[in-house]
Write a protein that holds these residues in place. Structure first.
Motif: not given
Length: 538
Positions: A162-163, A167-168, A316-317, A404-406
């Motif tokens: 989930f980064m 993915i992009s 992501p934070v 939260w990151q997901i």
């Protein structure tokens, strides 16, 4: 024999008992779900997009390599990813003429895509990068598990899966994720050799070094890193002649497989300097007048802090927070200085190489940094073993942060390319800080066509290729707005490419024409993804 059979039965019984342990079953289930998500997130999202940026050159060039047996087009990038991506296309009935290769990589690429079924070509071409991303996910899990235990492997895999920046790049045919994968796996096998001394680990290091070098020229930074670790391994033995020969044998055990793999990737060239020739063409298409963009400012030279800042606002934070904690608690976790070197040094070197030499146009240039930092961050799981109390709270906290990151990653689906974190207010504010492949790579043309079907009166200003608009049925395009209709636009609705708006801001400042700066002059009424702002001019 009876005793041996008894011991074997005990081992089998113990193994079966471990496999049936609820925690083991949960671990396997989570691992399988995360690995599947690594594949299916980019697999699903890629189908929402038309051709993106480098795909116009990379994918058609790769097909030409297979058909002609020569690395002709796009020599400024090594051919491996292009060959992998284009391989499935050999089983399609595609229009192709060697005479078209004289058009050059970009014109040939557009003709190849749009005189065939472009969506079919892109679908099959993008499978290769997604599989490479899944392979990298496996090794991220493996290294974390080997260092810090199986649950650290799960944490690392979850952060990787989930980064958004991973993915992009997995969903497009480009070289950046490929070099991140093969560089990481190269150093994983070197780490195994460092620990075991087994020759097969040395050879595997060489094989994946060849794959990394065959993906992108930035992989050359691996060579001094590998030499450093080999010297470090043999430092206490380097005083004698025999030990120098041993070091040389270790170097050759890596260099020879790397060269063989690289020679095969370049399709058995006759020129012994084939790699040097490609490296010399690296910046042949550079525009010396191009203006880089950062935080609303422009520069022809760029900024030394561009990539650190880009990393800060496009990561992501949750991951930034966990990474900071992992660095703070390194002494307490007791990672070991060798392991810390293997994870920290490559990340620092790849970041430094980008700061010193890469174009200021995308976080993708520092993609190799992420896998190493993810593994380092997963070391936080080791803290749980050192807690005398509060272990449940610690595990719950880590789980909630990962959730939260997901959530923040899934929310941006399918527009992972335009992800920005909460520090700047998310993707809607991204254009205020960065442009180009950080935000839009021309891939949103399908969404643009869908929007225009709902609002057919919409006029379009698109930075990329007009042929893409024609292919997807986008009409009413103002390919090159004149000074008059840009400064005094006629009434109506306009969908404007965000990169075009940013370039107009530069022209506005350069020529002292504030009316060119639509970002400051007008307030958008809508947006298409994060690539187009829609204006209603009255």
């Amino acid at each position: 024999m009876i005793r041996r059979q008894g011991r074997r039965q005990k081992r089998c019984s113990k193994k079966l008992k471990n496999e049936m342990n609820p925690l083991n079953l949960i671990h396997k289930l989570i691992f399988s779900c995360l690995l599947a998500a690594t594949f299916f997130q980019p697999f699903i999202s890629m189908q929402y997009f038309g051709p993106a940026g480098d795909e116009y050159a990379h994918l058609p060039a790769g097909y030409s390599y297979w058909r002609t047996g020569e690395i002709g087009l796009n020599p400024q990038h090594p051919p491996l990813i292009k060959l992998i991506a284009a391989f499935p296309l050999l089983f399609l009935n595609l229009n192709f003429s060697e005479n078209d290769l004289t058009l050059g990589e970009w014109r040939f690429g557009r003709k190849f895509l749009f005189t065939n079924d472009a969506d079919q070509i892109l679908f099959w071409g993008r499978i290769g990068p997604i599989l490479i991303s899944t392979l990298l996910a496996w090794f991220v899990y493996l290294w974390s598990q080997n260092l810090f235990g199986r649950w650290a492997g799960i944490v690392a895999l979850a952060m990787y899966t989930f980064m958004p920046n991973i993915i992009s790049q997995a969903q497009f045919v480009a070289t950046d994720l490929g070099v991140a994968a093969f560089a990481f796996i190269t150093l994983y096998w070197l780490w195994r050799f460092f620990s075991s001394g087994q020759r097969r680990h040395n050879i595997l290091t060489g094989i994946f070094l060849g794959l990394a070098l065959g993906t992108k020229f930035s992989a050359l930074v691996l060579i001094p890193i590998i030499l450093f670790f080999l010297i470090l391994k043999n430092w206490h033995l380097l005083m004698g002649k025999k030990n120098l020969l041993s070091l040389l044998a270790q170097v050759l055990a890596i260099a020879i497989p790397a060269f063989i793999i690289l020679y095969i990737i370049y399709l058995f060239p006759s020129d012994p300097l084939f790699y040097w020739q490609g490296y010399q063409s690296l910046y042949q298409d550079r525009n010396p007048n191009f203006q880089f963009y950062l935080n609303g400012n422009f520069s022809s030279r760029g900024w030394w802090y561009y990539f650190p800042w880009t990393f800060l606002i496009k990561t992501p934070v949750v991951f930034l927070s966990l990474l900071t904690l992992a660095i703070i608690f390194v002494p307490k976790i007791k990672i070991g200085w060798r392991n810390l070197l293997f994870l920290g040094l490559p990340a620092v070197v790849f970041l430094a190489a980008a700061v010193l030499g890469a174009y200021n146009i995308g976080v993708r240039y520092i993609l190799p940094v992420y896998p190493f930092l993810i593994v380092l961050t997963s070391s936080l799981v080791k803290l749980n073993d050192q807690l005398s109390s509060g272990k449940k709270y610690f595990i719950t906290g880590i789980t909630l942060l990962l959730l939260w990151q997901i959530v923040t990653t899934v929310r941006v689906f399918p527009h992972y390319l335009a992800y920005f974190n909460e520090l700047i207010g998310g993707p809607v504010n991204g254009y205020k800080y960065l442009d180009d492949s950080n935000l839009s790579w021309g891939q949103e043309v399908k969404h643009l066509a869908e929007y225009q079907r709902k609002y057919p009166e919409t006029r379009v200003i698109y930075k990329w290729y007009q042929t893409a608009l024609n292919y997807y049925g986008v009409k009413n395009s103002l390919a090159e707005p004149t000074v008059e209709n840009w400064s005094q636009p006629s009434p109506g609705k306009y969908a404007v490419d965000i990169n075009y708006l940013i370039r107009a801001k530069y022209v506005s400042r350069k020529e002292n024409r504030p009316e060119f700066d639509w970002l400051a002059r007008f307030k958008p009424i809508d947006r298409i993804g994060y690539a187009f702002l829609v204006y209603e001019i009255k």
